[in-house]
Design an enzyme around this catalytic site. Sequence first.
Site, PDB file in Angstrom:
ATOM      1  N   ASN A  10       5.858  -3.916   8.680  1.00 51.14           N
ATOM      2  CA  ASN A  10       6.665  -2.978   7.896  1.00 51.14           C
ATOM      3  C   ASN A  10       5.868  -1.682   7.764  1.00 51.14           C
ATOM      4  O   ASN A  10       4.947  -1.598   6.954  1.00 51.14           O
ATOM      5  CB  ASN A  10       6.956  -3.582   6.509  1.00 51.14           C
ATOM      6  N   TRP A  11       6.240  -0.711   8.571  1.00 52.49           N
ATOM      7  CA  TRP A  11       5.498   0.570   8.545  1.00 52.49           C
ATOM      8  C   TRP A  11       5.823   1.393   7.308  1.00 52.49           C
ATOM      9  O   TRP A  11       5.174   2.388   7.048  1.00 52.49           O
ATOM     10  CB  TRP A  11       5.821   1.386   9.810  1.00 52.49           C
ATOM     11  N   LYS A  12       6.857   1.019   6.584  1.00 52.12           N
ATOM     12  CA  LYS A  12       7.349   1.817   5.450  1.00 52.12           C
ATOM     13  C   LYS A  12       7.573   3.259   5.926  1.00 52.12           C
ATOM     14  O   LYS A  12       7.869   3.474   7.102  1.00 52.12           O
ATOM     15  CB  LYS A  12       6.376   1.751   4.270  1.00 52.12           C
ATOM     16  N   HIS A  99      13.545  -5.659   0.108  1.00 52.26           N
ATOM     17  CA  HIS A  99      12.122  -5.388  -0.140  1.00 52.26           C
ATOM     18  C   HIS A  99      11.953  -4.936  -1.591  1.00 52.26           C
ATOM     19  O   HIS A  99      12.801  -4.233  -2.136  1.00 52.26           O
ATOM     20  CB  HIS A  99      11.623  -4.307   0.831  1.00 52.26           C
ATOM     21  N   GLU A 101      10.288  -2.681  -2.894  1.00 47.70           N
ATOM     22  CA  GLU A 101      10.342  -1.226  -3.104  1.00 47.70           C
ATOM     23  C   GLU A 101      11.798  -0.759  -3.181  1.00 47.70           C
ATOM     24  O   GLU A 101      12.124   0.161  -3.921  1.00 47.70           O
ATOM     25  CB  GLU A 101       9.565  -0.509  -1.983  1.00 47.70           C
ATOM     26  N   GLU A 171       7.195 -12.309  -1.018  1.00 47.65           N
ATOM     27  CA  GLU A 171       6.227 -11.238  -1.276  1.00 47.65           C
ATOM     28  C   GLU A 171       6.045 -11.065  -2.781  1.00 47.65           C
ATOM     29  O   GLU A 171       6.878 -10.397  -3.436  1.00 47.65           O
ATOM     30  CB  GLU A 171       6.735  -9.919  -0.689  1.00 47.65           C
ATOM     31  N   GLY A 177       0.587  -4.007  -1.299  1.00 45.69           N
ATOM     32  CA  GLY A 177      -0.133  -2.731  -1.266  1.00 45.69           C
ATOM     33  C   GLY A 177      -1.230  -2.612  -2.305  1.00 45.69           C
ATOM     34  O   GLY A 177      -1.729  -1.520  -2.563  1.00 45.69           O
ATOM     35  N   SER A 216      -0.609  -7.739   1.037  1.00 40.12           N
ATOM     36  CA  SER A 216      -2.022  -7.479   1.341  1.00 40.12           C
ATOM     37  C   SER A 216      -2.616  -8.468   2.350  1.00 40.12           C
ATOM     38  O   SER A 216      -3.792  -8.852   2.238  1.00 40.12           O
ATOM     39  CB  SER A 216      -2.851  -7.431   0.058  1.00 40.12           C
ATOM     40  N   GLY A 237       2.325  -4.890   5.687  1.00 35.48           N
ATOM     41  CA  GLY A 237       2.502  -3.465   5.426  1.00 35.48           C
ATOM     42  C   GLY A 237       1.321  -2.666   5.958  1.00 35.48           C
ATOM     43  O   GLY A 237       1.222  -2.383   7.158  1.00 35.48           O
TER      44      GLY A 237
HETATM   45  C1  PEP Z   1       5.065  -4.921   2.488  1.00 37.15           C
HETATM   46  O1  PEP Z   1       5.286  -3.734   2.354  1.00 37.15           O
HETATM   47  O2  PEP Z   1       5.994  -5.687   2.741  1.00 37.15           O
HETATM   48  C2  PEP Z   1       3.686  -5.408   2.352  1.00 37.15           C
HETATM   49  C3  PEP Z   1       3.481  -6.691   2.352  1.00 37.15           C
HETATM   50  O3  PEP Z   1       2.712  -4.441   2.225  1.00 37.15           O
HETATM   51  P1  PEP Z   1       1.117  -4.703   2.239  1.00 37.15           P
HETATM   52  O4  PEP Z   1       0.808  -5.615   3.397  1.00 37.15           O
HETATM   53  O5  PEP Z   1       0.520  -3.345   2.412  1.00 37.15           O
HETATM   54  O6  PEP Z   1       0.770  -5.334   0.940  1.00 37.15           O
END
Ligand code: PEP
Length: 256
Positions: A10-12, A99, A101, A171, A177, A216, A237
């Site tokens: 997931n590049w966001k 997600h 976010e 998640e 993040g 993470s 992410g």
């Molecule tokens: C995500 O955005 O789905 C995610 C898991 O981010 P990160 O790996 O940076 O925690």
Amino acid sequence: MKRLSIVAANWKMNGSLALVNSMVSELNNVTLNENVEVVVCPSSPYLAAFNAASASTNLSAAFSLGAQNFSEHNSGAFTGEVSASMLQEVGVSYIIVGHSERRSIYNESSALVAKKVKAALASGLKPILCIGESEEERAAEKTEVVLAEQLQPVIDEVGIENFKNVVIAYEPVWAIGTGKTASPEMAQETHQFIREFIAKFDENVADKLPLLYGGSVNAKNCEELFAQADIDGGLIGGASLKAEEFKIICSAAKGK
Ligand code: PEP
């Protein structure tokens, strides 16, 4: 082996055309275990470019393109929106839905998430349905209630039989993040709860459902997380933007 393992990036709202091109050539030489699929979800403007760049390499059938967001509607007067069928037309196979976010920043409710899952399936896309509890909810021992409340509207909307085309990403919001990862034991316990929850409706579907962990994940912790019985890969992410690290994570996944 009964279950596919998936590593989804997931590049966001990050990346560039340069990253698209360098990532495609880096992924071209990654070694994957059997029954593993890698899904890259760049921002929408880069979807076609990712497809074009991969067409000129030997990127194997184990790589798919995913999108990060779309409308629950199929077409019409929805300025600025993109539909699942449009994404399917430009080569997208997977789509991230729900997600945290989108749930928290854009107020997407579980009812809307359910409609989006339905729209994705209707266009032949595989939803990566994200669920997870906040830090406060975990501290209050409400994790299982929250996950059930996020899953039930989707089951009601699309029917459990359609979960054969769904991927679930657990998640924990407090791990996204933040650099805080759920311990492998804690993640496994929650994944097991999710699989058993689905199994109450359909054991066969639950058995085959890819359940990803996200929050993470990095090159150091991926192996231990992916070794857990009910963890079938990850939604990644920050670490998915760094080719060397992402390749290590991809290579650590194993079909179960
Ligand atoms: C995500 O955005 O789905 C995610 C898991 O981010 P990160 O790996 O940076 O925690």
